[in-house]
Design an enzyme around this catalytic site. Structure first.
Site, PDB file in Angstrom:
ATOM      1  N   GLY A  37     -43.167  53.470  -7.732  1.00 14.65           N
ATOM      2  CA  GLY A  37     -44.053  54.102  -6.782  1.00 14.65           C
ATOM      3  C   GLY A  37     -45.158  53.133  -6.415  1.00 14.65           C
ATOM      4  N   TYR A  38     -45.962  53.511  -5.432  1.00 16.41           N
ATOM      5  CA  TYR A  38     -47.008  52.628  -4.928  1.00 16.41           C
ATOM      6  C   TYR A  38     -48.369  53.309  -4.999  1.00 16.41           C
ATOM      7  CZ  TYR A  38     -43.387  49.507  -3.463  1.00 16.41           C
ATOM      8  OH  TYR A  38     -42.332  48.640  -3.473  1.00 16.41           O
TER       9      TYR A  38
END
Length: 168
Positions: A29-30
């Protein structure tokens, strides 16, 4: 400053699976996925990583990359801070000539997309191409994982966002 130099290709068939000497399941994820700077949290098998990447150069091949190992618990905790959307893929490792190709088979909303990357020590470095390599997509933003998180491959039949330069 640590630099990542890589070229990216679409994959034309699944022959890479028989050639692979290893594979890893990856979820990522970011925390930040702005163009030109990303902060990524990755869980790879049972290991965690935090990675910061800078903007790509003009060729799309080279950019700043910093990575730090995390405990699995730290990575899981940081995943809760990530922007909506998740990348889920299996990475196959294929030795070809003197290089290792990382072939990513995507799942979820990116199901059906398979890309291969090869890391280089210099932008002009030559390498042998395995038979599964297809069209080169180096520098095409729509194939960046941070972009796939926001605009998944499965939705590409719809219009791509204005800031995506679709050269493919």
């Amino acid at each position: 400053m640590p630099q990542e130099i890589e070229r990216k290709f679409l994959v034309r068939d699944d022959s890479y699976k028989a050639m692979a000497y290893g594979r890893k399941r990856i979820r990522q994820g970011y925390i930040c996925s702005e163009r030109g700077r990303t902060v990524r949290v990755r869980i790879q098998n049972e290991e965690g990583y935090l990675t910061i990447k800078g903007p790509s150069d003009v060729s799309g091949m080279s950019r700043y990359e910093w990575e730090h190992a995390l405990s699995l618990q730290e990575a899981e905790d940081l995943m809760r801070l990530c922007e909506p959307g998740m990348i889920d893929k299996t990475r196959y490792l294929v030795r070809w000539g003197t290089h290792v190709f990382e072939v990513d088979e995507f799942y979820g909303e990116n199901n059906g997309l398979v890309v291969a990357e090869v890391e280089l020590t210099d932008e002009k470095e030559t390498f042998e191409c395995p038979p599964f390599l297809g069209e080169e997509v180096t520098g095409q933003v729509k194939y960046y994982n941070s972009f796939l998180m926001k605009s998944p491959y499965g939705k590409w039949g719809e219009n791509l966002p204005e800031n995506c330069q679709n050269k493919g």
